[in-house]
Design a protein around this motif. Structure first.
Motif, mmCIF file in Angstrom:
data_model
loop_
_atom_site.group_PDB
_atom_site.id
_atom_site.type_symbol
_atom_site.label_atom_id
_atom_site.label_comp_id
_atom_site.label_asym_id
_atom_site.label_seq_id
_atom_site.Cartn_x
_atom_site.Cartn_y
_atom_site.Cartn_z
ATOM 1 N N SER A 125 -10.258 -12.453 73.284
ATOM 2 C CA SER A 125 -10.226 -13.901 73.135
ATOM 3 C C SER A 125 -9.363 -14.494 74.233
ATOM 4 N N ALA A 126 -10.015 -15.067 75.239
ATOM 5 C CA ALA A 126 -9.258 -15.658 76.340
ATOM 6 C C ALA A 126 -8.702 -17.007 75.943
ATOM 7 N N GLU A 130 -9.055 -2.883 79.321
ATOM 8 C CA GLU A 130 -7.799 -3.492 78.871
ATOM 9 C C GLU A 130 -7.843 -5.008 78.975
ATOM 10 N N GLY A 131 -8.999 -5.560 78.604
ATOM 11 C CA GLY A 131 -9.164 -7.013 78.619
ATOM 12 C C GLY A 131 -8.810 -7.622 77.279
ATOM 13 N N SER A 132 -9.027 -8.932 77.166
ATOM 14 C CA SER A 132 -8.759 -9.614 75.913
ATOM 15 C C SER A 132 -10.067 -10.030 75.262
ATOM 16 N N ASP A 156 -8.905 -17.832 86.286
ATOM 17 C CA ASP A 156 -8.141 -17.457 85.093
ATOM 18 C C ASP A 156 -8.525 -16.071 84.593
ATOM 19 N N GLY A 157 -9.463 -15.390 85.253
ATOM 20 C CA GLY A 157 -9.928 -14.085 84.772
ATOM 21 C C GLY A 157 -10.771 -14.185 83.509
ATOM 22 N N ASN A 158 -11.224 -15.393 83.196
ATOM 23 C CA ASN A 158 -11.902 -15.659 81.904
ATOM 24 C C ASN A 158 -13.387 -15.872 82.125
ATOM 25 N N ASP A 178 -0.631 -5.744 93.381
ATOM 26 C CA ASP A 178 -2.086 -5.922 93.406
ATOM 27 C C ASP A 178 -2.355 -7.306 93.988
ATOM 28 N N SER A 199 -5.177 -8.722 95.323
ATOM 29 C CA SER A 199 -6.373 -9.475 94.907
ATOM 30 C C SER A 199 -6.210 -9.979 93.479
ATOM 31 N N GLY A 200 -5.542 -9.217 92.636
ATOM 32 C CA GLY A 200 -5.279 -9.682 91.279
ATOM 33 C C GLY A 200 -4.096 -10.624 91.194
ATOM 34 N N SER A 257 -11.466 -11.982 78.699
ATOM 35 C CA SER A 257 -10.752 -12.090 79.969
ATOM 36 C C SER A 257 -10.314 -10.713 80.442
ATOM 37 N N PHE A 258 -10.152 -10.615 81.738
ATOM 38 C CA PHE A 258 -9.739 -9.380 82.399
ATOM 39 C C PHE A 258 -8.775 -9.747 83.509
ATOM 40 N N SER A 259 -8.113 -8.752 84.075
ATOM 41 C CA SER A 259 -7.382 -9.054 85.298
ATOM 42 C C SER A 259 -8.445 -9.475 86.318
ATOM 43 N N ILE A 260 -8.094 -10.424 87.191
ATOM 44 C CA ILE A 260 -9.084 -10.996 88.100
ATOM 45 C C ILE A 260 -9.765 -9.901 88.922
ATOM 46 N N ALA A 261 -8.981 -8.899 89.327
ATOM 47 C CA ALA A 261 -9.528 -7.834 90.160
ATOM 48 C C ALA A 261 -10.605 -7.030 89.435
ATOM 49 N N LYS A 269 -2.495 -8.167 82.294
ATOM 50 C CA LYS A 269 -2.621 -8.815 83.604
ATOM 51 C C LYS A 269 -3.426 -10.103 83.486
ATOM 52 N N MET A 270 -3.787 -10.458 82.276
ATOM 53 C CA MET A 270 -4.664 -11.605 82.108
ATOM 54 C C MET A 270 -3.890 -12.904 82.029
ATOM 55 N N ILE A 271 -4.412 -13.912 82.703
ATOM 56 C CA ILE A 271 -3.792 -15.221 82.677
ATOM 57 C C ILE A 271 -4.031 -15.870 81.320
ATOM 58 N N LYS A 272 -5.203 -15.622 80.756
ATOM 59 C CA LYS A 272 -5.543 -16.176 79.449
ATOM 60 C C LYS A 272 -5.690 -15.042 78.454
ATOM 61 N N ASN A 273 -4.988 -15.106 77.345
ATOM 62 C CA ASN A 273 -5.129 -14.085 76.316
ATOM 63 C C ASN A 273 -4.635 -14.644 75.006
ATOM 64 N N ASN A 274 -5.536 -15.298 74.277
ATOM 65 C CA ASN A 274 -5.177 -15.920 72.998
ATOM 66 C C ASN A 274 -5.553 -15.003 71.853
ATOM 67 N N SER A 275 -4.780 -13.933 71.671
ATOM 68 C CA SER A 275 -5.087 -13.040 70.561
ATOM 69 C C SER A 275 -3.821 -12.725 69.779
#
Lengths: 462, 462
Positions: free
Chosen positions: A418-419, A414-416, A382-384, B101, B103-104, A348-352, B182-188
């Motif tokens: 594991s979303a 700077e993503g995850s 969800d940015g996923n 932000d 868009s994000g 996952s990442f920020s949507i942008a 900034k992620m909505i989903k981040n299961n880590s």
């Protein structure tokens, strides 16, 4: 290792049928959906009550025996597989729905309850439990909590974390914490519930939960859209959320590489639009008034076509038509039929930043493996996104190298890593890419404070 | 107590203007909205960066000096008042909004940012930050997080916990944890963010946060309803959420005792309905299309009147009319004018039990003090009611006895003694009514694991 008397003590503490050993242990207790099974555990214990879970853990604590807790075994990161010599605690017999309270908007369920059983039960009363995943028939409420499950409806209803009011759990010492809180607001001390959710069974065993229910929506509209570029995709998302808000219940984006590959390889699928487009979006919106909701949905899409944000679109004329759209998005269940050696990622990442991150992944993969099949798709709201990679003719030998490419990009953006699937054993060595060293040290300190002998699900997460 | 050199070391570590002592310390650093001030703290430190917070805490850790962190000082439970000899860490100079932000759908703010400053900044871009409270002009984002603030829009948007994607914080050791997720989903791994939210400054100092923004609604409809009994009130809530869903943005219930007392005592208020009713509801719904939304709202209320669930109703014809309705609900700000010695409670129950619990409170109060003024009202959609009690002619002398009555009922109904205000020092002795002993022991263990010397906000929560 404690002597065999431990199993005898287990059998005398719990009832006989609760403890399985040797030949009584079915393959399902040491095999999950992530692949390669592990050796049989020392014993499988299947309690029927929170008090029996407590009795088991007290005994394990006294004898220093580690325990792995299991739900429906549908996880994808090897988080519920026992290590050698461990006891498996299966929640499968704690599967009762104890209460459905329509006016209070809550249900009480035991942790071993299958998700689909709960969904169907509350629908009888006109309510909805919104969490939904492909594994719904097998996965358990407790497993959904341990992994903070995501799935199809996160954009509107949130993840499992957002569906839970109360959690009862048993610490490694056997002490019972939490309880059947039905209150939406309760600011009295630390929120242990949220600490346990997503901790993958390493801090406590969740036994019973209070779940929040929603009114069932009575209108659904679905469209399949073709778009010219990723900027248009994010614009469509923003506009849909502002105009249809808060009714957008799915916003699934598919890059052309995904769309074209699954359409070409799966004979039951048909492309919904006549022309090819760089991006496709499956847009779904729910409401309460079928007439007003349908009108607003058509009007919105008309505006998006006029503005050139959407190049072409098809609105589902009925449920069967909508299911045809969803079949394209659900094609990952069929990958084994045409790319059995694929590597799959849940990032996952920020949507942008989703568009740039996905483009970087694809560019770096192609630079190294020019003939790679790269399929990118996911829950943009969800940015996923999921990235699936297959290297024709090369089996699985390069999977570690593909990992490195994907996780390098994930770190840079700077993503995850594991979303929604969790860390388990599979991504444990990559945890440092997603979390600071100080975070991991804090997690270890918290783990030691609640489970000082490290007996709950050892070797998972970190 | 460390010697005076500690202050000198503070001044040389941070810049001069960051450290206030003696006469430089304004009354606002040892006085909050809950009343009686405490003595002046030893020093007030006002860092400008996360790194300065870290440097301060490293120094305090080395010298064993306790620290109380302060936001806008608008709390109601004495959670940000320093004990004797403590350092106050004021976040007032970390008040920048670093990024918006669109868009994000996120904003990055420093913890000392006033809530209203953030609300106004994101509205410039057509977005909304939905958390809202009466103290919006003074309260800070960091304080909102430390207390998991609630307020006016929880029924639709959730509490502060639900608005936050990322938290950066400093542990007692000075180590920085978390980050600008900034992620909505981040299961880590463990969700340290949710552990810190609501921990009232006892686990870490929150320095910067990533907040989730929503599209600004463009249509609002407001009605004032009279209802025959509490069962009708809960039915109206359920039906409104099913039919107007998910647009219900406020559902404020007022018992007749509240309505009649404030109308009789505050000359600027007028009763919206001609007849008296046992219960009143202020219902507000938001949407995106003013015409469609207004029609659906009227149609819904017509159905409720036909079904006898609502006895009488007035729909606000314009914004000024809606403000007249809200003025009745906002009357608590004027209590000092007619019941200056009142005792106030912030309790929650499962929604289904709010009616019975409130009736029990009132019956027991009247049995003991027949002439008591009892005013009950609150956010029914959240199960959160406020009970205000005044004993004419008896000052505040019986407040402990009133506490006992209200908290007995709260315990019997398995409610919470603090729905949205927190525990602080004020409710610390009652924490055992809301949480199991094992929960409190687990909280203490977690506290010890992250703050082994007990230096962060000692004496609060437990």
């Amino acid at each position: 290792m404690p002597d065999d008397g431990f199993i005898d003590e287990l059998r005398s503490t719990l009832d006989q049928g609760s403890v399985l050993c040797g030949a009584e242990i079915d393959a399902r207790y040491h095999h999950d959906m992530a692949g390669i099974p592990v050796p049989k555990p020392r014993a499988v214990v299947r309690p029927r009550t929170t008090e029996q879970v407590s009795a088991l853990l007290q005994l394990c604590h006294r004898h220093g025996v580690p325990v792995t807790t299991q739900g429906g075994m549908t996880g994808l990161v090897r988080a519920a597989l026992p290590n050698a010599g461990e006891i498996v605690l299966s929640m499968e017999r704690m599967n009762a729905i104890e209460e459905v309270d329509v006016s209070g908007g809550v249900a009480i369920a035991q942790a071993g309850t299958p998700l689909q059983k709960l969904q169907e039960r509350v629908e009888q009363d006109g309510m909805m439990f919104p969490l939904d995943l492909g594994a719904r028939g097998s996965c358990s409420i407790g497993g959904n909590l341990a992994t903070n499950a995501g799935g199809n409806r996160v954009i509107k209803y949130g993840m499992m974390r957002d569906q839970v009011l109360g959690v009862e759990a048993v610490l490694a010492s056997g002490e019972i914490i939490g309880g059947m809180n039905k209150m939406i607001k309760n600011n009295s001390g630390y929120d242990l519930r949220h600490l346990l959710i997503g901790s993958e069974g390493t801090l406590a065993v969740i036994t019973r939960v209070v779940l929040r229910l929603r009114p069932k929506p009575t209108a659904t509209a679905t469209a399949w859209c073709g778009l010219p570029d990723f900027a248009a995709v994010t614009t469509l998302l923003t506009r849909a959320q502002a105009s249809l808000a808060p009714g957008v219940s799915a916003f699934e984006v598919m890059w052309a590489g995904y769309h074209d590959t699954v359409i070409a390889n799966l004979k039951n699928l048909r492309a919904p639009l006549a022309e090819a487009h760089p991006f496709y979006v499956l847009l779904e919106s729910v409401g309460t008034d079928p007439v007003r909701h349908g009108e607003a949905f058509e009007e919105f899409l008309g505006g998006m076509l006029d503005a050139g944000i959407v190049t072409d679109a098809a609105i589902a004329s009925n449920e069967a038509h909508a299911r045809d759209f969803w079949a394209i998005r659900d094609a990952p269940g069929e990958y084994d039929r045409f790319i059995p050696n694929y590597a799959a990622y849940d990032v996952s990442f920020s949507i942008a930043q989703v568009g740039d991150a996905a483009a970087q992944c694809e560019a770096r993969l192609r630079a190294r493996w020019p003939d790679a099949i790269v399929m990118t798709y996911g829950h943009l709201g969800d940015g996923n996104i999921h990235i699936v990679v297959d290297l024709p003719g090369r089996g699985k030998q390069d999977h570690d190298d593909i990992d490195a490419v994907i996780y390098d990009v994930t770190r840079e953006f700077e993503g995850s890593i594991s979303a929604e699937h969790g860390i388990g054993m599979k991504k444990r060595d990559y945890l440092h890419l997603a979390r600071r060293e100080t975070d991991i040290a804090a997690m270890r300190a918290i783990k030691a404070s609640l489970d000082p002998h490290g007996l709950l699900n050892p070797g998972k997460v970190f």
